[in-house]
Design a protein around this motif. Structure first.
Motif, PDB file in Angstrom:
ATOM      1  N   ARG A   1      64.790  21.482 -31.078  1.00 55.62           N
ATOM      2  CA  ARG A   1      65.742  22.446 -31.660  1.00 55.62           C
ATOM      3  C   ARG A   1      65.481  23.857 -31.131  1.00 55.62           C
ATOM      4  N   MET A   2      64.204  24.201 -30.999  1.00 51.00           N
ATOM      5  CA  MET A   2      63.837  25.527 -30.495  1.00 51.00           C
ATOM      6  C   MET A   2      64.309  25.708 -29.055  1.00 51.00           C
ATOM      7  N   LEU A   3      64.117  24.699 -28.228  1.00 53.79           N
ATOM      8  CA  LEU A   3      64.565  24.778 -26.830  1.00 53.79           C
ATOM      9  C   LEU A   3      66.087  24.922 -26.762  1.00 53.79           C
ATOM     10  N   ARG A   4      66.786  24.150 -27.570  1.00 53.41           N
ATOM     11  CA  ARG A   4      68.257  24.225 -27.583  1.00 53.41           C
ATOM     12  C   ARG A   4      68.718  25.619 -28.033  1.00 53.41           C
ATOM     13  N   ALA A   5      68.098  26.153 -29.084  1.00 52.08           N
ATOM     14  CA  ALA A   5      68.463  27.492 -29.571  1.00 52.08           C
ATOM     15  C   ALA A   5      68.189  28.550 -28.510  1.00 52.08           C
ATOM     16  N   GLY A   6      67.085  28.423 -27.791  1.00 53.14           N
ATOM     17  CA  GLY A   6      66.778  29.365 -26.726  1.00 53.14           C
ATOM     18  C   GLY A   6      67.788  29.304 -25.600  1.00 53.14           C
ATOM     19  N   ARG A   7      68.120  28.097 -25.187  1.00 55.23           N
ATOM     20  CA  ARG A   7      69.090  27.919 -24.094  1.00 55.23           C
ATOM     21  C   ARG A   7      70.462  28.453 -24.495  1.00 55.23           C
ATOM     22  N   GLU A   8      70.853  28.213 -25.733  1.00 54.58           N
ATOM     23  CA  GLU A   8      72.167  28.649 -26.220  1.00 54.58           C
ATOM     24  C   GLU A   8      72.164  30.095 -26.709  1.00 54.58           C
ATOM     25  N   GLN A   9      71.029  30.769 -26.631  1.00 51.49           N
ATOM     26  CA  GLN A   9      70.865  32.137 -27.123  1.00 51.49           C
ATOM     27  C   GLN A   9      71.322  32.264 -28.572  1.00 51.49           C
ATOM     28  N   ASP A  10      70.948  31.278 -29.360  1.00 56.20           N
ATOM     29  CA  ASP A  10      71.235  31.242 -30.790  1.00 56.20           C
ATOM     30  C   ASP A  10      70.049  31.889 -31.504  1.00 56.20           C
ATOM     31  N   THR A  11      70.093  33.193 -31.601  1.00 55.78           N
ATOM     32  CA  THR A  11      68.972  33.962 -32.133  1.00 55.78           C
ATOM     33  C   THR A  11      68.615  33.568 -33.557  1.00 55.78           C
TER      34      THR A  11
ATOM     35  N   LYS B   1      68.813  39.330 -24.927  1.00 58.65           N
ATOM     36  CA  LYS B   1      70.165  38.774 -24.945  1.00 58.65           C
ATOM     37  C   LYS B   1      71.044  39.549 -23.971  1.00 58.65           C
ATOM     38  N   GLY B   2      71.760  38.865 -23.195  1.00 60.50           N
ATOM     39  CA  GLY B   2      72.617  39.515 -22.218  1.00 60.50           C
ATOM     40  C   GLY B   2      71.929  39.777 -20.893  1.00 60.50           C
TER      41      GLY B   2
END
Length: 149
Positions: free
Chosen positions: A11-21, A62-63
Motif C-alpha cells: 500500500r505504501m509503494l502504491r501511495a508513493g507511486r500515485e503521489q497519494d500523500t 510533489k510536482g
C-alpha cells in the motif's frame, strides 16, 4: 489500518507511486520516519512524524517527479516479521523538464501494528542529482542544485 507487513508495504509503494500523500502519511506511525541514507545535496536525511512528512511531500517533492510505474518489484520477507526489504526500478518523468526519470531503489521497511515505523530508502543518488540539476538549469539558467527542503 490492518494487514500484514507485506500488505502495508505494498500500500505504501502504491501511495508513493500515485503521489497519494494522505494515504502515504496515514500508513506511517505517528512517530515514524522516512530517511535517505544516500542522497544528493538538497534532499533531507530524515523526516519524522506525520506533519514533517506531509509538508515535505506536499511542498517540496510533489510536482517534482511523476512516477509512471515501478518495474521488477521484488518484496523480501525476512525472519523478522516486521521487516520487509523491497527492490524495484522507478520510472517516471521530471515534471519541470519533461525528461525521463529512472531510479533503482532498495528500501527497508519496519512495520508494526499495521503502521510503518521506518522507511529507509536506499536510492541511487545519481539520477536524482541529475534531475535536480536539470530543473535548476531550466528554472535558473545555472548549474546550481535546486533545493527540495
Amino acid at each position: 489500518m490492518t494487514g500484514t507487513s507485506r500488505e502495508i508495504v505494498e500500500r505504501m509503494l502504491r501511495a508513493g507511486r500515485e503521489q497519494d500523500t494522505e494515504t502515504f502519511v496515514g500508513l506511517m506511525a505517528p512517530e515514524g520516519y522516512l530517511e535517505w541514507p544516500y542522497r544528493p545535496a538538497g534532499v533531507p536525511a530524515r523526516l519524522q512524524g506525520h506533519a514533517e512528512i506531509r509538508r515535505f511531500l506536499t511542498e517540496a517533492a510533489k510536482g517534482f517527479i511523476r512516477f509512471d510505474e515501478y518495474r521488477n518489484v521484488v518484496l523480501h520477507e525476512t525472519t523478522d516479521p516486521e521487516v520487509i526489504i523491497v527492490e524495484y526500478e522507478a520510472h517516471g518523468t521530471v515534471i519541470a523538464t519533461g525528461a525521463p526519470f529512472e531510479q533503482t531503489v532498495i528500501a527497508v521497511f519496519r512495520v508494526r501494528n499495521g503502521q510503518v515505523l521506518s522507511y529507509r530508502d536506499y536510492i541511487n543518488p545519481l539520477p536524482l542529482a541529475e534531475a535536480l540539476a536539470s530543473v535548476s538549469d531550466a528554472t535558473h539558467g545555472s548549474r546550481g542544485m535546486a533545493q527540495l527542503d
